[in-house]
Design an enzyme around this catalytic site. Structure first.
Site, PDB file in Angstrom:
ATOM      1  N   HIS A 161       0.833  -1.206   0.000  1.00 59.28           N
ATOM      2  CA  HIS A 161       0.000   0.000   0.000  1.00 59.28           C
ATOM      3  C   HIS A 161       0.866   1.255   0.000  1.00 59.28           C
ATOM      4  CE1 HIS A 161      -4.125  -1.647   0.889  1.00 59.28           C
ATOM      5  NE2 HIS A 161      -3.370  -2.719   1.142  1.00 59.28           N
ATOM      6  N   GLU A 231       3.094  -0.125   4.147  1.00 59.87           N
ATOM      7  CA  GLU A 231       2.705   1.210   3.663  1.00 59.87           C
ATOM      8  C   GLU A 231       3.999   1.869   3.200  1.00 59.87           C
ATOM      9  OE1 GLU A 231      -0.247   2.550   3.330  1.00 59.87           O
ATOM     10  OE2 GLU A 231      -1.618   1.478   4.673  1.00 59.87           O
TER      11      GLU A 231
HETATM   12 ZN   LIG Z   1      -4.025   1.444   0.681  1.00 57.61          ZN
END
Ligand SMILES: [Zn+2]
Length: 271
Positions: A161, A231
């Site tokens: 992500h 992330e």
């Molecule tokens: Zn995401």
């Protein structure tokens, strides 16, 4: 004189032919005495004459050199298939109708797919199995993403992500609030490996979700194996985006290498 040589040659050739019909093609041994010095370095070729020597028994003293050259490469060859193979499931976050975060025309679902494809390629190049939950602009449900990994009995699950918050930057990894030390260490090592490539800030490994320490993001909740959500920088940060683009190959390599390393370790621990 020439005729007698020719006749002897024909007789020898016929004798060789007879030997072949009796013992099969392997019986034609004589040329093997010439080959050992030539093929001393090539493993495949040097190992080939050895079975003939044991079957034929015609070589006498000449038969000695080939076994020496054939013995050394054998352990090398037999060692390769024994190396365990791991399955890494790579989940490019979002996709299709779900764009994820957007910033100045940049879309999270495209960033995650681009990186995931490279990670998968790296895993395959390392000789292991890469499973992608999507390889195009589609949207698998969270349950389907988890099923992809669970059904294949994957060793690790990695969801990719981009973060989003204006003014923030850096990389963080999310794991289940119930994660054991194995998953914690896997996530810590993964973040370390990514940081070594170059990031703006190491934001650490976090448990649960951003709003709760007793809940999990779906992919961390539904997967059976150690899993994490990476992330990889903030899509809202120009610096993080620059690093993401410039280092994408290096990030992919680091993630793949670390994932394979961790999966092999976890597999070994489970024995
Ligand atoms: Zn995401």
């Amino acid at each position: 004189m020439k005729k007698s040589i020719l006749i002897i040659t024909i007789i020898l050739a016929l004798a060789a032919l007879c030997a072949c019909t009796e013992d099969g093609a392997q019986a034609y041994v004589p040329p093997a005495t010439d080959t050992p010095p030539v093929s001393s370095e090539t493993d495949d070729i040097s190992s080939a004459p050895a079975p003939d020597d044991t079957d034929g028994n015609s070589g006498g003293a000449d038969a000695a050199p080939p076994p020496d050259t054939a013995v050394t490469p054998d352990p090398m060859v037999s060692a390769q298939p024994k190396e365990p193979q791991v399955v890494i499931c790579i989940d490019p976050g979002h996709g299709g109708k779900d764009s994820g975060a957007e910033w100045n025309g940049r879309i999270e679902k495209d960033d995650t797919l681009a990186l995931a494809l490279k990670v998968a390629q790296q895993v395959e190049e390392l000789g292991h199995i890469a499973l992608l939950t999507r390889n195009d602009d589609s949207y698998p449900y969270f349950s389907e993403r988890a099923e992809t990994a669970n059904n294949a009995n994957a060793d690790l699950f990695i969801s990719l992500h981009r973060n989003s918050f204006v003014g923030a930057q850096g990389v963080e990894i999310w794991i289940s609030y119930r994660a054991n030390t194995t998953t914690e260490e896997f996530a810590e090592n993964m973040l370390e490996a990514i940081a070594e490539v170059g990031i703006t800030k190491n934001r650490g490994v976090k448990k649960g979700t951003v709003s709760s320490s007793t809940e999990d993001y779906y992919v961390n909740k539904l997967t059976d194996m150690p899993s994490c959500i990476i992330e990889l920088g903030f899509i809202t940060s120009d610096e993080d985006n620059r690093l993401y683009d410039e280092n994408m190959d290096a990030y992919a390599k680091a993630i793949a290498e670390q994932a394979v390393k961790e999966a092999l370790y976890i597999k070994e621990e489970a024995k």
